[in-house]
Structures are given as structure tokens and as C-alpha cells.
Design a protein around this motif. Sequence first.
Motif, PDB file in Angstrom:
ATOM      1  N   THR A 150      37.205   6.875 -72.731  1.00 35.80           N
ATOM      2  CA  THR A 150      37.911   7.966 -72.082  1.00 35.80           C
ATOM      3  C   THR A 150      37.518   8.042 -70.610  1.00 35.80           C
ATOM      4  OG1 THR A 150      37.881   9.194 -74.128  1.00 35.80           O
ATOM      5  CG2 THR A 150      38.338  10.444 -72.135  1.00 35.80           C
ATOM      6  N   THR A 151      38.472   8.121 -69.753  1.00 37.05           N
ATOM      7  CA  THR A 151      38.157   8.121 -68.330  1.00 37.05           C
ATOM      8  C   THR A 151      38.393   9.471 -67.669  1.00 37.05           C
ATOM      9  OG1 THR A 151      40.383   7.349 -67.875  1.00 37.05           O
ATOM     10  CG2 THR A 151      38.646   5.680 -68.034  1.00 37.05           C
ATOM     11  N   GLN A 152      38.941  10.392 -68.403  1.00 36.16           N
ATOM     12  CA  GLN A 152      39.210  11.700 -67.820  1.00 36.16           C
ATOM     13  C   GLN A 152      38.525  12.761 -68.660  1.00 36.16           C
ATOM     14  OE1 GLN A 152      43.344  12.410 -67.191  1.00 36.16           O
ATOM     15  NE2 GLN A 152      42.947  13.838 -65.546  1.00 36.16           N
ATOM     16  N   SER A 153      37.823  13.624 -68.012  1.00 37.89           N
ATOM     17  CA  SER A 153      37.080  14.632 -68.744  1.00 37.89           C
ATOM     18  C   SER A 153      38.011  15.522 -69.542  1.00 37.89           C
ATOM     19  CB  SER A 153      36.275  15.496 -67.786  1.00 37.89           C
ATOM     20  OG  SER A 153      35.631  16.530 -68.489  1.00 37.89           O
ATOM     21  N   THR A 154      37.608  15.794 -70.754  1.00 36.20           N
ATOM     22  CA  THR A 154      38.377  16.723 -71.575  1.00 36.20           C
ATOM     23  C   THR A 154      37.635  18.041 -71.729  1.00 36.20           C
ATOM     24  OG1 THR A 154      37.391  15.739 -73.537  1.00 36.20           O
ATOM     25  CG2 THR A 154      39.562  14.923 -72.871  1.00 36.20           C
ATOM     26  N   ILE A 155      36.615  18.214 -70.911  1.00 40.30           N
ATOM     27  CA  ILE A 155      35.876  19.477 -70.945  1.00 40.30           C
ATOM     28  C   ILE A 155      36.688  20.536 -70.213  1.00 40.30           C
ATOM     29  CG2 ILE A 155      33.768  20.670 -70.289  1.00 40.30           C
ATOM     30  CD1 ILE A 155      32.341  17.976 -70.288  1.00 40.30           C
ATOM     31  N   ARG A 156      36.891  21.636 -70.879  1.00 41.25           N
ATOM     32  CA  ARG A 156      37.571  22.754 -70.221  1.00 41.25           C
ATOM     33  C   ARG A 156      36.507  23.694 -69.678  1.00 41.25           C
ATOM     34  NH1 ARG A 156      42.621  24.631 -74.077  1.00 41.25           N
ATOM     35  NH2 ARG A 156      43.828  22.714 -73.920  1.00 41.25           N
ATOM     36  N   TRP A 157      36.234  23.523 -68.409  1.00 42.19           N
ATOM     37  CA  TRP A 157      35.171  24.307 -67.795  1.00 42.19           C
ATOM     38  C   TRP A 157      35.626  25.734 -67.540  1.00 42.19           C
ATOM     39  CZ3 TRP A 157      30.439  22.388 -67.670  1.00 42.19           C
ATOM     40  CH2 TRP A 157      30.268  21.005 -67.674  1.00 42.19           C
TER      41      TRP A 157
END
Lengths: 183, 151
Positions: A150-157
Motif C-alpha cells: 500500500t502506498t497511500q495512507s489509509t489512516i484517518r487522522w
Amino acid sequence: LDVGIMSGKFKDMMEHRFPLIPGVDAAGVVEQVGPGVTQFTRGEEVFGLFFKMVQGEGTYAEYVVVPAGGLVARKRRSTDGRASVVHGRGRHDESTRRHRPDPCGQRARMGRDHDDAMRLSGPAAHGLALADECENCMRHRDRGTVMSSTTQSTIRWQTSLEEALRQAHADDTLVLLDFFSPT
Amino acid sequence: LDTVTYPEASVAAIRTHCVPLQVNTQDGSGAAVVARYRQVWTPDVRVLAAAGFELSRWNGYLPPFEFVPQLLVALGQARLRLHDEAGAAALYEEVLTRFPTSAVAPEAQYYLGVARYKASHEGADLVEGWHRLQTRYPESIWRTKQSFIER
């Protein structure tokens, strides 16, 4: 090499299959041998190098299956009681070379006392089991360190402390607070 | 962390353990939070209770394969301080199973013994956990921290 692979240094130089288990070097104690493997026995201390151009099924796991041809016995007592190093490369007949569907499930069940491997060569050691020479037989029981493509963060900050605390209270969980400086 | 570590899926899984919150220390938007938690240097990661008080923390960049076990250890410390010994033990066990060669694995082994002892009040649980430090991580500072039982 292991450090380079894990840091992503070789990401563009060789194929990486994810989820990725890094690790080229291994040391441990033989748990079980596959058919046709005669040069090692259960309980033997071994080490080896298992480099593959395709990165993904490395040795950073508690239990791994490796080709017997890449192993060397750490120490083996000779008949007169002296310790000696014995090279692990041995014969392998047609039955050990041929790939059959999921052979490891039948031929190389893994499992051992992890402490033994640690005593052998420190915290980087892993339990080993032996399979035949077929690369497709490589199996890993424990995923160890797993990385993803995965190259894009899936963290919802969250950006509001109050909102994060409110949500944590509602979910009966904790808040992970990351102070950062934009580059 | 934003460039290398957080994009990894194994790291993004932190959302299953906690509510992630990012505070910008440079543009003034997070000034109140920076002051409240006396933040000095980035990267600076804290684990907070829902009431807002700090339970554990660490500083410095970590690549994914060290970040995840560090996070699990920090969450374990937080759970331990909240007297959730079973939850803490589960997190430490996850570190020792998935990341036995990580830098924080010895700390996880140390506190796994503590968590089990705090739950059972059986001295054997503590000694057994610490004994594993002697065999698995003999060069670790955490082995030194329990070395008085080796005398």
C-alpha cells in the motif's frame, strides 16, 4: 542486504511481493526434514543463506521451510568426539526435485522451541524446517514482520484533540497523538 | 513518518487499536496541544487515555517494521497503567510472536512477565517471563533490569 531490503533501498531493483517477509540469513534448529533429505536430522543446529531475486518469502519468521541445499550444519561431532563443520549440500533424487501441489503440508511440518534458536545465535535466529529443493515448497508458518505494498495512507487522522478524546471515550479506546513538523 | 511509515498497511492498522490524531507543531494550529503536553521535538508520539492524560510515549522516526512493535509496546504500557493486564499481555504477546527480533521485543518480554504477574499474583509468572529474557535477549538492557534475580 537484509537492512537494505527492509529500508526499501532495493525496492526498484528487484521484485517485491507483498505482504513481504524480509530476511536472507537464517539460523536455527531443524524441526523436521522432507523426503529425500538425508544430510540433516531433527534437532540439528544449522544456518544458511537463502537469497531469492523475488523478495517476499524471507527468513524473518519464527518457523520457515528452506531448501536443504542452502544449509550448513553448525557443528557436528565426529566419531572421535571432535566438533567439526559439515557442509549441508547433499544428494537429492528426482522425487525431491519434483514439485507437487502443496507438498509442504505433508512433508515439512514445522514447530520447535524458539528458545533453542535464540541460544544458537541470538535474537535474530529462527526455527527451521527442511523441505526439498523446490522453491515453490517455501512456506512460512509465522508471518513475522509483514509489510504491505500500500502506498497511500489509509489512516484517518483526527485533527482536533477534543474530538479524538470524545471518540476514544465513546469507543472505550485510546488516542494515538502524533506531533509532526511538515517538511 | 508520513512519507514512509504511515502509508504501510500494517501501520495503518493502528486505527483498530486507537483513535489517531495528528497535530501540526509548526503552523500554530496545534499550539494549545503542544503547550498542554509540553511537546519539544518531533516525531513525538503519545498514547493518551480517553480522559486526555498521557499513558506512554516515544520520540524519533521509526520505519514500519519497528514502528508497529513500538506502537504495540506503547499500547501495552497504556493498558497496563489502566489495570487492563489481560489486554496488555495480549499486546506484548503479539510483539513477541510477530516481531521477536524488533528493538522493543525485550521490553515486551519484560512487561509480559509483569502483566501476567499483576493478573495472577503468582511469582512464577514473573520469574518465567523474566527467565526468557535471559535466554532470548541476553544482551538487552531489559535483561539487566531483572538481573538481580539471577544472583
